[in-house]
Design an enzyme around this catalytic site. Structure first.
Site, PDB file in Angstrom:
ATOM      1  CB  CYS A   2      -1.099   0.054   1.008  1.00  0.00           C
ATOM      2  SG  CYS A   2      -2.424   0.863   0.122  1.00  0.00           S
ATOM      3  NE  ARG A  27      -1.114   4.165  -1.823  1.00  0.00           N
ATOM      4  CZ  ARG A  27      -0.368   4.052  -2.908  1.00  0.00           C
ATOM      5  NH1 ARG A  27      -0.049   5.137  -3.589  1.00  0.00           N
ATOM      6  NH2 ARG A  27       0.080   2.893  -3.296  1.00  0.00           N
ATOM      7  CD1 TRP A  76      -4.327  -4.550  -0.601  1.00  0.00           C
ATOM      8  CD2 TRP A  76      -5.966  -3.555   0.544  1.00  0.00           C
ATOM      9  NE1 TRP A  76      -5.518  -4.994  -1.093  1.00  0.00           N
ATOM     10  CE2 TRP A  76      -6.538  -4.401  -0.416  1.00  0.00           C
ATOM     11  CE3 TRP A  76      -6.807  -2.818   1.393  1.00  0.00           C
ATOM     12  CZ2 TRP A  76      -7.916  -4.540  -0.564  1.00  0.00           C
ATOM     13  CZ3 TRP A  76      -8.169  -2.962   1.237  1.00  0.00           C
ATOM     14  CH2 TRP A  76      -8.717  -3.809   0.273  1.00  0.00           C
ATOM     15  CG  ASN A 102       3.702  -0.375  -1.374  1.00  0.00           C
ATOM     16  OD1 ASN A 102       3.418  -0.766  -0.244  1.00  0.00           O
ATOM     17  ND2 ASN A 102       3.576   0.878  -1.756  1.00  0.00           N
ATOM     18  N   GLY A 103       3.884  -4.528  -3.217  1.00  0.00           N
ATOM     19  CA  GLY A 103       4.068  -5.477  -4.306  1.00  0.00           C
ATOM     20  C   GLY A 103       3.937  -6.899  -3.801  1.00  0.00           C
ATOM     21  CD  GLU A 493     -20.456  -4.364 -13.470  1.00  0.00           C
ATOM     22  OE1 GLU A 493     -21.391  -4.699 -12.723  1.00  0.00           O
ATOM     23  OE2 GLU A 493     -19.528  -3.642 -13.098  1.00  0.00           O
ATOM     24  CE  LYS A 497     -19.374  -0.517 -11.952  1.00  0.00           C
ATOM     25  NZ  LYS A 497     -20.063  -1.625 -11.300  1.00  0.00           N
ATOM     26  CD  GLU A 500     -22.697   1.457  -9.016  1.00  0.00           C
ATOM     27  OE1 GLU A 500     -22.862   1.352  -7.812  1.00  0.00           O
ATOM     28  OE2 GLU A 500     -21.888   0.747  -9.658  1.00  0.00           O
ATOM     29  CG  HIS A 516     -40.057 -13.655 -24.550  1.00  0.00           C
ATOM     30  ND1 HIS A 516     -40.922 -14.460 -25.258  1.00  0.00           N
ATOM     31  CD2 HIS A 516     -38.812 -14.120 -24.819  1.00  0.00           C
ATOM     32  CE1 HIS A 516     -40.218 -15.378 -25.911  1.00  0.00           C
ATOM     33  NE2 HIS A 516     -38.936 -15.195 -25.662  1.00  0.00           N
ATOM     34  CE  LYS A 615     -15.313  -0.288  -3.096  1.00  0.00           C
ATOM     35  NZ  LYS A 615     -15.731  -0.544  -4.488  1.00  0.00           N
TER      36      LYS A 615
END
Ligand code: F6R
Length: 620
Positions: A2, A27, A76, A102-103, A493, A497, A500, A516, A615
């Site tokens: 992170c 983040r 994270w 990070n990674g 999907e 989008k 929302e 139909h 979220k």
């Protein structure tokens, strides 16, 4: 992975690092940590699960001597649940070397086993700890006359052992006058000040101290002191590289979003990298199979599975429906998808060798969690595809696959959805190869998956065209979204989008179902978005387009590059590259995300926080 921040100079380091961490909070993270080395050469460490404020509280009670060098991290979780011992900085056996990272270290398991055999003692479940132990090993093997450059050499040798991605910062009480920083596919910058320098994963952590930064390139390692720095290559002879100091011109808000106007836009543009991260180390192309660490222990049980029930909500449910097509077609395992909130209240009938698969970005969705509990209550095996490590769903299912999509800040899920599709494909290969799938088919899917990041980059470059389409349709009173087979869930999907983000009434249907009833809505002011790649159902989808055209309905089509036939029906076409039919949803989704994003932007909506939404939906 992170956020990283490091400081070396003359000032008291702890408040600088804590403020740097606060700048990185946007983040997303699950724990935070800091190490500083005081004037006597003693290292002081603090790590806390939760917010930076918790770390700050713990630090207020500490009695550290004055220190002007240190590194800090917001984590994270990727390997190991969020906990104090898994938080960064991570250290070696002697607590002499500290690393923030990070990674992902892909080969950490092999490296860890070898180090344990050599006598190293590990404390955490992280891949990062391997880096600290390797530095310890190489430091002590190094030529002690290496003129104060032993640390940089040891880190370089360490990185040469590592397969995967990293942005790292390292400090050591044996050479307390420097920070070593290096990068490979995970951003890292140096902040250049007067008699002080900083290291950070993101400009937001340095901007209150300096606007002069150096963006490290992949394969570069820097030795950063208070009064200067030297950048060299990790590979080759470690020769010095020329660094360009640049001035940051962005304001704070823009930096946090990486120069994008919204987190959603940033996250859409992260998709190529997310696909790579979701697949990293998981595709064994030579053997045409998928290696999924989180389910290795139950692979024999999975071989016995006769039926899969996937429970998920919203966007994750659309991913589940794509997974259903993939698994049935390529692995031959009967699969059905449930909306988790329905599943928990009906009386599902389970038979022997059933698997309940939960798909969730947040890992906290109450309805999905309840579905898992219900299945477990009935003795059914459960498994998760989850983005947030250590989340409730990850813990409840016990086994599963993590997305490695990184934190998703925008409320509307984008990069996590694509990663769910990639993992569904990998899981399909995993199951298929346990059954009838040939090595050649496994390889074909693997090769097609590997082409996706490049294809997505090309699609993203087509944004100006999508903006024009968004301008044309931004004032529509509603829309119909249609697709067949693999792309029927993508119609859903798209509708999620457009609803929302754009607050548009949108109806999604498998294309064949339109006639139909819903066909009555077709009118010159009611457009249809039709996903029609050249696949096994293309002719059928084309006939749906013809039916819409015959009734005067405007059409926005998504089809395969090179297919000019649909130009007879509409000029509003988004083209996607040719790929395997099962992977077309991944490509078709990209222009849809940009389309919905730009309509919402043109309508002036709060894109990252759409009205009435949260979220993670932790209520029923
Ligand atoms: C839509 C969206 C939601 C989530 C749903 C499930 O863009 O983000 O529909 O997909 O609330 O959330 P997770 O995946 O966290 O279980």
């Amino acid at each position: 992975m992170c956020g990283i921040v490091g400081y070396i100079g003359k000032r008291e380091v702890t408040p600088i690092l804590v403020n740097g961490l606060k700048r990185l909070e946007y983040r997303g993270y699950d724990s935070a940590g800091i190490v500083v080395i005081d004037k006597k050469g003693t290292g002081h460490l603090a790590r806390e699960v939760g917010k930076v404020a918790m770390l700050e509280k713990a630090l207020a009670k500490s009695n550290w001597g004055t220190a002007s060098i240190g590194i800090a991290h917001t984590r994270w979780a990727t390997h190991g649940v969020p906990s104090e011992r898994n938080a960064h900085p991570q250290s070696d056996c002697t607590s002499s070397f500290w690393v923030v990272h990070n990674g992902i270290v892909e080969n950490y398991k092999d490296l860890k086993d070898a180090l344990i055999a050599e006598g190293h003692k590990f404390i955490s479940d992280t891949d990062t700890e391997v880096i600290a132990h390797l530095i310890e090993k190489f430091y002590h093997l190094a030529d002690s006359k290496a003129n104060g450059h032993r640390l940089v050499n040891a880190v370089r040798q360490t990185l040469r052992q590592i397969k995967g991605t990293y942005g790292i910062a390292v400090v050591s009480k044996l050479e307390p006058d420097k920070i070593i920083a290096a990068r490979n596919s995970s951003p890292l910058i140096l902040g250049i000040g007067t008699d002080e320098n900083l290291v950070a994963s993101d400009a937001s952590a340095v901007i209150s101290h300096t606007k002069n930064v150096i963006y490290l390139n992949d394969g570069e390692i820097a030795e950063v002191r208070g009064d200067g720095f030297r950048i060299e290559t990790v590979g080759g002879d470690g020769e010095e590289t020329k660094a360009k100091v640049e001035e940051i011109e962005w304001d704070m808000e823009k930096i946090e979003k990486g120069g994008h106007e919204h987190f959603m836009h940033k996250e859409i543009f992260e998709i190529p990298e997310v696909i790579e991260n979701s697949m990293r180390g998981r595709l064994i192309l030579e053997e045409g199979r998928a290696k999924l660490g989180g389910i290795e222990d139950v692979k024999e049980k999975l071989r016995e599975v006769k039926r899969i029930i996937i429970a998920a909500c919203g966007t994750a449910n659309a991913a589940a429906r794509v997974a259903e097509y993939m698994i049935e077609e390529y692995a031959g395992v009967p699969t059905e998808v449930d909306i988790a909130s329905e599943f928990r209240y009906r009386k599902p009938v389970f038979t022997e060798h059933n698997l309940l698969l939960a798909i969730s970005q947040s890992g906290e969705t109450a309805d999905t969690l309840a579905a898992i509990k219900e299945a477990k209550e009935k003795g059914v095996m459960t498994m998760g595809i989850v983005n947030v490590v250590g989340s409730s769903i990850a813990r409840e299912t016990g086994v599963g696959i993590y997305n490695h999509a990184g934190p998703e800040i925008s409320v509307a899920s984008t990069k996590a959805f694509i990663s769910q599709l990639v993992l569904s494909a990998l899981f399909t290969v995993f199951l298929g190869r346990q059954r009838d799938m040939s090595i050649v088919m496994g390889q074909r899917i693997g090769e097609a998956l590997k082409e996706l990041p490049g294809m997505v980059r090309r699609l993203l470059a087509d944004e100006p065209h999508i903006i024009e389409l968004a301008k044309k349709y931004k004032d529509t009173r509603g829309m119909l979204t249609l697709g067949r087979k693999y792309n029927a869930p993508i119609a859903t999907e798209a509708a999620i989008k457009l609803k929302e983000l754009c607050y548009l009434p949108v109806i999604d249907l498998p294309a064949g179902e339109m006639k139909h009833g819903t066909i009555a809505l077709i009118a010159p002011d009611f457009p249809s978005l039709v996903i029609a790649p050249e696949d096994s159902v293309y002719e059928k989808t084309k006939s749906t387009i013809e039916q819409i055209k015959a009734r005067g309905g405007p059409i926005i089509a998504i089809t395969t590059e090179g297919n000019t036939e649909l130009e007879r029906f509409t000029k509003d076409i988004m083209y996607i590259p040719k790929t395997l039919e099962m992977l077309t949803p991944i490509l078709a989704t990209i222009p849809i995300y940009l389309f919905a994003y730009h309509i919402a932007r043109l309508r002036g909506h709060d894109i990252d926080k759409p009205r009435n939404l949260a979220k993670s939906v932790t209520v029923e």
